[in-house]
Design an enzyme around this catalytic site. Structure first.
Site, PDB file in Angstrom:
ATOM      1  N   ARG A 257       0.848  -1.211   0.000  1.00  0.00           N
ATOM      2  CA  ARG A 257       0.000   0.000   0.000  1.00  0.00           C
ATOM      3  C   ARG A 257       0.875   1.249   0.000  1.00  0.00           C
ATOM      4  O   ARG A 257       0.567   2.243  -0.648  1.00  0.00           O
ATOM      5  CB  ARG A 257      -0.953   0.015   1.209  1.00  0.00           C
ATOM      6  CG  ARG A 257      -1.630   1.376   1.393  1.00  0.00           C
ATOM      7  CD  ARG A 257      -2.910   1.339   2.187  1.00  0.00           C
ATOM      8  NE  ARG A 257      -2.825   0.593   3.413  1.00  0.00           N
ATOM      9  CZ  ARG A 257      -2.186   0.990   4.531  1.00  0.00           C
ATOM     10  NH1 ARG A 257      -1.563   2.145   4.574  1.00  0.00           N
ATOM     11  NH2 ARG A 257      -2.161   0.221   5.598  1.00  0.00           N
TER      12      ARG A 257
ATOM     13  N   TYR B 167     -15.348  16.784 -16.623  1.00  0.00           N
ATOM     14  CA  TYR B 167     -15.721  15.371 -16.664  1.00  0.00           C
ATOM     15  C   TYR B 167     -16.860  15.100 -15.673  1.00  0.00           C
ATOM     16  O   TYR B 167     -16.808  15.555 -14.523  1.00  0.00           O
ATOM     17  CB  TYR B 167     -14.482  14.539 -16.308  1.00  0.00           C
ATOM     18  CG  TYR B 167     -14.738  13.055 -16.250  1.00  0.00           C
ATOM     19  CD1 TYR B 167     -14.945  12.327 -17.422  1.00  0.00           C
ATOM     20  CD2 TYR B 167     -14.784  12.386 -15.046  1.00  0.00           C
ATOM     21  CE1 TYR B 167     -15.184  10.962 -17.375  1.00  0.00           C
ATOM     22  CE2 TYR B 167     -15.025  11.024 -14.987  1.00  0.00           C
ATOM     23  CZ  TYR B 167     -15.223  10.320 -16.153  1.00  0.00           C
ATOM     24  OH  TYR B 167     -15.464   8.966 -16.101  1.00  0.00           O
TER      25      TYR B 167
ATOM     26  N   ASP C 280      -6.350  18.481 -15.047  1.00  0.00           N
ATOM     27  CA  ASP C 280      -6.647  17.109 -15.476  1.00  0.00           C
ATOM     28  C   ASP C 280      -6.188  17.016 -16.926  1.00  0.00           C
ATOM     29  O   ASP C 280      -6.802  17.600 -17.818  1.00  0.00           O
ATOM     30  CB  ASP C 280      -8.157  16.863 -15.335  1.00  0.00           C
ATOM     31  CG  ASP C 280      -8.560  15.450 -15.743  1.00  0.00           C
ATOM     32  OD1 ASP C 280      -7.813  14.813 -16.509  1.00  0.00           O
ATOM     33  OD2 ASP C 280      -9.639  14.994 -15.306  1.00  0.00           O
TER      34      ASP C 280
ATOM     35  N   LYS D  35      -7.101   6.030 -19.796  1.00  0.00           N
ATOM     36  CA  LYS D  35      -7.306   6.538 -21.150  1.00  0.00           C
ATOM     37  C   LYS D  35      -6.019   6.408 -21.966  1.00  0.00           C
ATOM     38  O   LYS D  35      -5.527   5.323 -22.119  1.00  0.00           O
ATOM     39  CB  LYS D  35      -7.833   7.973 -21.065  1.00  0.00           C
ATOM     40  CG  LYS D  35      -8.957   8.157 -20.018  1.00  0.00           C
ATOM     41  CD  LYS D  35     -10.212   7.367 -20.294  1.00  0.00           C
ATOM     42  CE  LYS D  35     -11.195   7.295 -19.122  1.00  0.00           C
ATOM     43  NZ  LYS D  35     -11.560   8.573 -18.522  1.00  0.00           N
TER      44      LYS D  35
HETATM   45  C1  LIG Z   1     -12.117   9.024 -17.298  1.00  0.00           C
HETATM   46  C2  LIG Z   1     -11.787  10.354 -16.781  1.00  0.00           C
HETATM   47  C3  LIG Z   1     -11.669  10.592 -15.395  1.00  0.00           C
HETATM   48  C4  LIG Z   1     -11.938   9.514 -14.361  1.00  0.00           C
HETATM   49  O1  LIG Z   1     -11.051   8.444 -14.464  1.00  0.00           O
HETATM   50  P1  LIG Z   1     -11.399   6.941 -14.039  1.00  0.00           P
HETATM   51  O2  LIG Z   1     -10.152   6.214 -14.376  1.00  0.00           O
HETATM   52  O3  LIG Z   1     -12.589   6.508 -14.839  1.00  0.00           O
HETATM   53  O4  LIG Z   1     -11.697   6.941 -12.579  1.00  0.00           O
HETATM   54  C5  LIG Z   1     -11.318  11.869 -14.990  1.00  0.00           C
HETATM   55  N1  LIG Z   1     -11.115  12.873 -15.876  1.00  0.00           N
HETATM   56  C6  LIG Z   1     -11.240  12.673 -17.212  1.00  0.00           C
HETATM   57  C7  LIG Z   1     -10.991  13.819 -18.129  1.00  0.00           C
HETATM   58  C8  LIG Z   1     -11.581  11.428 -17.704  1.00  0.00           C
HETATM   59  O5  LIG Z   1     -11.715  11.249 -19.034  1.00  0.00           O
END
Ligand SMILES: *Cc1c(COP(=O)(O)O)cnc(C)c1O
Length: 389
Positions: free
Chosen positions: A54, A106, A178, A203
């Site tokens: 962890r 998001y 982000d 992603k």
């Molecule tokens: C998918 C996504 C998230 C969240 O990520 P997860 O891996 O699904 O928890 C946050 N910000 C953006 C821009 C995303 O495309």
């Protein structure tokens, strides 16, 4: 010399080499997966750098060193999901603090802010961030952070990072970006003065639709220490296997992004010229209102786009049923093309009013362009549009 020691290496070389050399036992060329939950001590004062997974794990460390180098930060912490990365950074704040975010972030981030952290006493203002003056107007004495997501989802609005960072610096608050939609291959928010970068590694960084993960990259020692503490204290770190998958994905980040972008440009041009399409949202088209701004802060336009189809929901359903190479699925950034319907899928957690306010309608279709041959995906989607009744 160890590749990690040379900061002059190009981005793509760092994708492949930074962090990965972790095996002194058998000289394996790739980083091994260390599933061990615990690591034994040689004596009461001596470990080999790890004691409990962890808190730290060699496979995860390899990924963290790699991503930190790609974004240009001093530390990365790899988390179980993108949402847990966002949860981590929200713990830098406390009840009474105020955070400014865009009204088209998001959907999951919006839900976490509006329905979880609001109940814990953090205040949020959601503004149209396309104009930095709106951000300036939202600053209050208790503002502590400005949240940046660019390009936005699903309508690909661009936030002027330098302008928003200037507002933040004047107000004495931090900025968190982000960077999921473009990946560090195409955009590095630290270069514009942003303080912390987060990703959903689900992603483009992983890129193969076979893991969920996230990360937090810091450039300031104090933030780095607090983020490491929070990830360990809350137990948000990713598994060694997931870390290994993302590390493997990143090795091809550069070539994948180039291939994604070739398909995206070809598809956007077809959509732009098609009579069944009312509007295309893609910053790579010269007609996108922020095409010039995008060029100043991105080294490419990425491979996410949306379009409004004439005929609304019925036409959209025809497209989803007819296109063979675009699975109807949420998520993005994988090698396979996907399409989805923000109205009932990715943005269903927003109220109808909030969706309309943001510009999402029953006509809107979002596309994540994969790395198939551009000719094939263009022909496939064109056929679906040509055959709308
Ligand atoms: C998918 C996504 C998230 C969240 O990520 P997860 O891996 O699904 O928890 C946050 N910000 C953006 C821009 C995303 O495309």
């Amino acid at each position: 010399m160890h590749p990690n020691d040379n900061e002059q290496l190009s981005f793509q070389t760092r994708c492949i080499h930074t962090g990965v050399d972790k095996d002194s036992s058998y000289n394996s060329v790739i980083t091994p997966i260390y599933p061990s939950s615990t690591f034994y001590w040689d004596d009461l004062n001596t470990t080999k750098g790890y004691d409990y997974t962890r808190s730290g794990n060699p496979t995860r460390t390899a990924l963290e060193e790699n991503i930190a180098a790609l974004e240009g930060g001093i530390q990365c912490r790899a988390t179980s999901t993108g949402m847990s990365a966002i949860t981590t950074v929200l713990h830098l704040f406390q009840p009474g603090d105020h955070i400014i975010a865009a009204d088209d972030i998001y959907g999951g981030t919006y839900r976490l802010f509006a329905e979880v952290f609001t109940r814990m006493g953090i205040e949020f203002s959601f503004v149209k961030m396309g104009d930095a003056a709106n951000v300036q107007a939202a600053v209050k004495p208790n503002t502590k952070c400005i949240w940046i997501e660019t390009p936005s989802n699903p309508l690909l609005n661009i936030v002027d990072m330098a302008a928003v960072v200037a507002v933040a610096k004047k107000a004495g608050v931090i900025t968190i970006a982000d960077n999921t939609f473009l990946s560090p291959y195409l955009q590095r928010p630290f270069e514009f003065g942003v303080d912390i970068v987060i990703h959903s590694t689900t992603k483009y960084l992983n890129g193969h639709s076979d893991v969920v993960g996230g990360c937090v990259v810091t450039r300031d020692k104090e933030h780095a220490e607090r983020v490491a503490f929070v990830v360990n204290a809350l137990g948000l770190a990713c598994s060694p296997f997931d870390a290994w998958l993302v590390l493997r994905g990143i090795k091809t980040l550069g070539p994948r992004m180039e291939a994604h972008q070739r398909g995206a440009l070809a598809l956007a041009e077809m959509l732009d010229a098609h009579s069944a399409v009312e509007k295309v949202y893609f910053p790579g088209l010269p007609t996108h209102p922020q095409h010039e701004l995008a060029k100043t802060q991105q080294s490419g336009f990425g491979a996410m786009m949306s379009f409004d189809v004439n005929g609304g929901r019925t036409a959209a359903e025809h497209v989803f049923k007819t296109a063979k190479l675009f699975s109807l699925a949420e998520s993005l950034g994988g090698v396979e093309s996907l399409c989805e319907y923000p109205e009932t899928m990715s943005h269903a957690s927003m109220s109808l009013e909030a969706r309309r306010e943001a510009g999402i309608t029953e006509k809107t279709i979002r596309i994540s362009v994969g790395i198939e041959s551009p000719d094939d995906i263009v022909a496939d989607l064109k056929h679906a549009l040509d055959t709308i009744a």
